[in-house]
Write an enzyme that holds these catalytic residues in place. Structure first.
Site, PDB file in Angstrom:
ATOM      1  N   ARG A  38      -0.430  -8.736  13.465  1.00  0.00           N
ATOM      2  CA  ARG A  38      -1.018  -7.811  12.472  1.00  0.00           C
ATOM      3  C   ARG A  38      -1.833  -8.568  11.423  1.00  0.00           C
ATOM      4  O   ARG A  38      -2.893  -8.100  10.998  1.00  0.00           O
ATOM      5  CB  ARG A  38       0.091  -6.986  11.805  1.00  0.00           C
ATOM      6  CG  ARG A  38       0.629  -5.903  12.747  1.00  0.00           C
ATOM      7  CD  ARG A  38       1.997  -5.413  12.333  1.00  0.00           C
ATOM      8  NE  ARG A  38       2.023  -4.782  11.042  1.00  0.00           N
ATOM      9  CZ  ARG A  38       3.123  -4.641  10.292  1.00  0.00           C
ATOM     10  NH1 ARG A  38       4.279  -5.138  10.716  1.00  0.00           N
ATOM     11  NH2 ARG A  38       3.061  -4.038   9.141  1.00  0.00           N
ATOM     12  N   LYS A  92       0.839  -1.215   0.000  1.00  0.00           N
ATOM     13  CA  LYS A  92       0.000   0.000   0.000  1.00  0.00           C
ATOM     14  C   LYS A  92       0.874   1.266   0.000  1.00  0.00           C
ATOM     15  O   LYS A  92       0.655   2.179  -0.787  1.00  0.00           O
ATOM     16  CB  LYS A  92      -0.930   0.022   1.230  1.00  0.00           C
ATOM     17  CG  LYS A  92      -1.842  -1.192   1.348  1.00  0.00           C
ATOM     18  CD  LYS A  92      -2.741  -1.108   2.571  1.00  0.00           C
ATOM     19  CE  LYS A  92      -2.037  -1.138   3.901  1.00  0.00           C
ATOM     20  NZ  LYS A  92      -1.318  -2.393   4.218  1.00  0.00           N
ATOM     21  N   ARG A 102      11.100  -0.900  11.211  1.00  0.00           N
ATOM     22  CA  ARG A 102      10.000  -0.744  12.150  1.00  0.00           C
ATOM     23  C   ARG A 102       9.972  -1.826  13.219  1.00  0.00           C
ATOM     24  O   ARG A 102      10.196  -2.995  12.931  1.00  0.00           O
ATOM     25  CB  ARG A 102       8.666  -0.775  11.383  1.00  0.00           C
ATOM     26  CG  ARG A 102       8.327   0.574  10.789  1.00  0.00           C
ATOM     27  CD  ARG A 102       7.216   0.557   9.802  1.00  0.00           C
ATOM     28  NE  ARG A 102       6.027  -0.201  10.192  1.00  0.00           N
ATOM     29  CZ  ARG A 102       4.929  -0.256   9.475  1.00  0.00           C
ATOM     30  NH1 ARG A 102       4.856   0.417   8.326  1.00  0.00           N
ATOM     31  NH2 ARG A 102       3.898  -0.962   9.863  1.00  0.00           N
ATOM     32  N   ARG A 137      12.137  -5.069   4.949  1.00  0.00           N
ATOM     33  CA  ARG A 137      11.754  -3.677   4.663  1.00  0.00           C
ATOM     34  C   ARG A 137      12.590  -2.671   5.450  1.00  0.00           C
ATOM     35  O   ARG A 137      12.885  -2.847   6.616  1.00  0.00           O
ATOM     36  CB  ARG A 137      10.288  -3.473   5.035  1.00  0.00           C
ATOM     37  CG  ARG A 137       9.922  -2.005   5.031  1.00  0.00           C
ATOM     38  CD  ARG A 137       8.469  -1.736   5.078  1.00  0.00           C
ATOM     39  NE  ARG A 137       7.800  -2.261   6.255  1.00  0.00           N
ATOM     40  CZ  ARG A 137       6.505  -2.157   6.427  1.00  0.00           C
ATOM     41  NH1 ARG A 137       5.758  -1.587   5.506  1.00  0.00           N
ATOM     42  NH2 ARG A 137       5.936  -2.649   7.499  1.00  0.00           N
ATOM     43  N   ARG A 170      -9.932   0.647   8.437  1.00  0.00           N
ATOM     44  CA  ARG A 170      -9.419  -0.663   8.811  1.00  0.00           C
ATOM     45  C   ARG A 170     -10.412  -1.457   9.632  1.00  0.00           C
ATOM     46  O   ARG A 170     -10.116  -2.576  10.045  1.00  0.00           O
ATOM     47  CB  ARG A 170      -8.183  -0.446   9.673  1.00  0.00           C
ATOM     48  CG  ARG A 170      -6.916  -0.984   9.092  1.00  0.00           C
ATOM     49  CD  ARG A 170      -5.820  -0.501  10.022  1.00  0.00           C
ATOM     50  NE  ARG A 170      -4.619  -1.225   9.879  1.00  0.00           N
ATOM     51  CZ  ARG A 170      -3.543  -0.764   9.246  1.00  0.00           C
ATOM     52  NH1 ARG A 170      -3.555   0.400   8.665  1.00  0.00           N
ATOM     53  NH2 ARG A 170      -2.466  -1.494   9.209  1.00  0.00           N
TER      54      ARG A 170
HETATM   55  P1  AP5 Z   1       4.899  -1.556   1.831  1.00  0.00           P
HETATM   56  O1  AP5 Z   1       4.534  -0.751   0.632  1.00  0.00           O
HETATM   57  O2  AP5 Z   1       5.627  -0.851   2.937  1.00  0.00           O
HETATM   58  O3  AP5 Z   1       3.594  -2.312   2.377  1.00  0.00           O
HETATM   59  P2  AP5 Z   1       2.335  -1.766   3.178  1.00  0.00           P
HETATM   60  O4  AP5 Z   1       1.124  -2.457   2.660  1.00  0.00           O
HETATM   61  O5  AP5 Z   1       2.317  -0.262   3.179  1.00  0.00           O
HETATM   62  O6  AP5 Z   1       2.689  -2.364   4.589  1.00  0.00           O
HETATM   63  P3  AP5 Z   1       2.579  -1.764   6.040  1.00  0.00           P
HETATM   64  O7  AP5 Z   1       3.317  -2.712   6.921  1.00  0.00           O
HETATM   65  O8  AP5 Z   1       3.009  -0.327   6.081  1.00  0.00           O
HETATM   66  O9  AP5 Z   1       1.068  -1.871   6.260  1.00  0.00           O
HETATM   67  P4  AP5 Z   1       0.355  -1.910   7.592  1.00  0.00           P
HETATM   68  O10 AP5 Z   1      -1.023  -1.725   7.105  1.00  0.00           O
HETATM   69  O11 AP5 Z   1       0.604  -3.070   8.454  1.00  0.00           O
HETATM   70  O12 AP5 Z   1       1.045  -0.710   8.421  1.00  0.00           O
HETATM   71  P5  AP5 Z   1       0.579   0.780   8.765  1.00  0.00           P
HETATM   72  O13 AP5 Z   1       1.784   1.629   8.793  1.00  0.00           O
HETATM   73  O14 AP5 Z   1      -0.593   1.199   7.956  1.00  0.00           O
HETATM   74  O15 AP5 Z   1       5.749  -2.819   1.333  1.00  0.00           O
HETATM   75  C1  AP5 Z   1       6.333  -3.731   2.263  1.00  0.00           C
HETATM   76  C2  AP5 Z   1       7.723  -4.181   1.738  1.00  0.00           C
HETATM   77  O16 AP5 Z   1       7.557  -4.952   0.553  1.00  0.00           O
HETATM   78  C3  AP5 Z   1       8.644  -3.010   1.353  1.00  0.00           C
HETATM   79  O17 AP5 Z   1       9.962  -3.350   1.692  1.00  0.00           O
HETATM   80  C4  AP5 Z   1       8.474  -2.880  -0.174  1.00  0.00           C
HETATM   81  O18 AP5 Z   1       9.639  -2.348  -0.785  1.00  0.00           O
HETATM   82  C5  AP5 Z   1       8.204  -4.338  -0.572  1.00  0.00           C
HETATM   83  N1  AP5 Z   1       7.252  -4.463  -1.675  1.00  0.00           N
HETATM   84  C6  AP5 Z   1       6.125  -3.710  -1.897  1.00  0.00           C
HETATM   85  N2  AP5 Z   1       5.462  -4.151  -2.995  1.00  0.00           N
HETATM   86  C7  AP5 Z   1       6.180  -5.227  -3.462  1.00  0.00           C
HETATM   87  C8  AP5 Z   1       6.002  -6.122  -4.575  1.00  0.00           C
HETATM   88  N3  AP5 Z   1       4.961  -6.000  -5.427  1.00  0.00           N
HETATM   89  N4  AP5 Z   1       6.936  -7.107  -4.741  1.00  0.00           N
HETATM   90  C9  AP5 Z   1       8.004  -7.257  -3.885  1.00  0.00           C
HETATM   91  N5  AP5 Z   1       8.225  -6.417  -2.831  1.00  0.00           N
HETATM   92  C10 AP5 Z   1       7.319  -5.423  -2.612  1.00  0.00           C
HETATM   93  O19 AP5 Z   1       0.027   0.561  10.253  1.00  0.00           O
HETATM   94  C11 AP5 Z   1       0.890   0.275  11.331  1.00  0.00           C
HETATM   95  C12 AP5 Z   1       0.094   0.218  12.627  1.00  0.00           C
HETATM   96  O20 AP5 Z   1      -0.530   1.501  12.872  1.00  0.00           O
HETATM   97  C13 AP5 Z   1      -1.068  -0.780  12.671  1.00  0.00           C
HETATM   98  O21 AP5 Z   1      -0.636  -2.087  13.001  1.00  0.00           O
HETATM   99  C14 AP5 Z   1      -1.944  -0.154  13.770  1.00  0.00           C
HETATM  100  O22 AP5 Z   1      -1.430  -0.378  15.052  1.00  0.00           O
HETATM  101  C15 AP5 Z   1      -1.825   1.340  13.467  1.00  0.00           C
HETATM  102  N6  AP5 Z   1      -2.852   1.822  12.526  1.00  0.00           N
HETATM  103  C16 AP5 Z   1      -2.618   2.329  11.259  1.00  0.00           C
HETATM  104  N7  AP5 Z   1      -3.778   2.661  10.672  1.00  0.00           N
HETATM  105  C17 AP5 Z   1      -4.769   2.354  11.564  1.00  0.00           C
HETATM  106  C18 AP5 Z   1      -6.173   2.435  11.502  1.00  0.00           C
HETATM  107  N8  AP5 Z   1      -6.821   2.905  10.420  1.00  0.00           N
HETATM  108  N9  AP5 Z   1      -6.876   2.011  12.599  1.00  0.00           N
HETATM  109  C19 AP5 Z   1      -6.250   1.557  13.707  1.00  0.00           C
HETATM  110  N10 AP5 Z   1      -4.907   1.440  13.825  1.00  0.00           N
HETATM  111  C20 AP5 Z   1      -4.170   1.833  12.749  1.00  0.00           C
END
Ligand code: AP5
Length: 216
Positions: free
Chosen positions: A172, A13, A161, A127, A88
């Site tokens: 997660r 994402k 992270r 990552r 979410r």
């Molecule tokens: P990346 O693009 O970083 O993936 P992502 O989907 O953004 O993963 P996240 O871990 O950031 O998502 P998340 O939803 O768990 O975390 P968030 O920060 O929102 O890609 C991952 C890796 O793969 C990278 O190294 C990239 O280079 C590689 N890659 C990407 N695409 C690829 C491909 N096609 N092929 C190969 N490699 C690839 O949330 C973190 C925390 O915040 C949550 O756990 C929660 O505690 C809190 N939080 C956030 N939003 C909310 C909400 N709305 N409600 C409640 N709590 C929330």
């Protein structure tokens, strides 16, 4: 244009949102990034949020909804925005509808990055992100062009992270299945959910998203 990117942790994402931001002139609103910025401040609130995030659980809906409600009225969002990591939960999806309706705005696209969870452990453990602009890289799949230097901003500090540890990643995924996957039918029934193969390489995923957004 208002777009939601959905998908489990590590589905890409953030990587895709950064690209869409540049090619389509939209603003990336990553609730994860916003919360991580809050945890940098040495406050009681920041410590509470950090503990929740590090354990892989969700931050309470009311905090997130208020954060997004305040953010989307800022001037840079007038040209449109990409919601990355929000909504979410079903209550967050309902709150988003209400806040958009209140402002006469409409959700244009919901794109699900469909992935194989087993492969994501490998993505998350490799990552790292630029400490300055947040660009996301991977030890094997997506290295900066010059080692140690961010392609986007030239930054040289990178971050790994705390919630990418295997125990937190497991939590997660579980949270995604239990609390986030139930919002898929909510959008499917409205006919605005599109699914993209998130296991394809990064450029192929971008191409498919561009096609959906109508520019490829
Ligand atoms: P990346 O693009 O970083 O993936 P992502 O989907 O953004 O993963 P996240 O871990 O950031 O998502 P998340 O939803 O768990 O975390 P968030 O920060 O929102 O890609 C991952 C890796 O793969 C990278 O190294 C990239 O280079 C590689 N890659 C990407 N695409 C690829 C491909 N096609 N092929 C190969 N490699 C690839 O949330 C973190 C925390 O915040 C949550 O756990 C929660 O505690 C809190 N939080 C956030 N939003 C909310 C909400 N709305 N409600 C409640 N709590 C929330």
């Amino acid at each position: 244009m208002i777009l939601i990117l959905l998908g489990p942790p590590g589905s890409g994402k953030g990587t895709q949102a950064k690209r869409i931001e540049q090619t389509h002139g939209l603003v990336q609103l990553s609730t994860g990034d916003m919360l991580r910025a809050a945890t940098d401040s040495n406050t009681e609130f920041g410590r509470r949020v950090k503990a929740i995030m590090d354990s892989g659980q969700l931050v309470p809906d009311e905090i997130i909804v208020e954060m997004i409600d305040r953010r989307i009225v800022q001037t840079d969002c007038r040209k449109g925005f990409i919601l990355d990591g929000f909504p979410r939960t079903v209550p967050q999806a309902e709150a988003l509808d209400a806040m958009l309706a209140r402002r006469g705005l409409k959700l244009d696209h919901v794109i699900l990055l469909d992935v194989d969870e087993a492969a994501l452990i490998d993505r998350l453990s490799g990552r790292f992100t630029c400490g300055q602009c947040g660009a996301s890289y991977h030890d094997r799949y997506n290295r900066p062009k010059r080692d140690g230097v961010c392609d986007g901003c030239g930054g040289t500090e990178f971050i790994r992270r705390a919630d990418d540890r295997p125990e937190a990643v497991k939590a997660r995924f579980e949270v995604y299945r239990r609390q986030t996957a139930p919002i898929l039918p909510y959008y499917r029934e409205r006919g605005i959910l599109r699914t993209v193969d998130g296991m394809a390489d990064i450029d192929a995923v971008t191409h498919e998203i561009d096609r959906i957004l109508g520019s490829a």
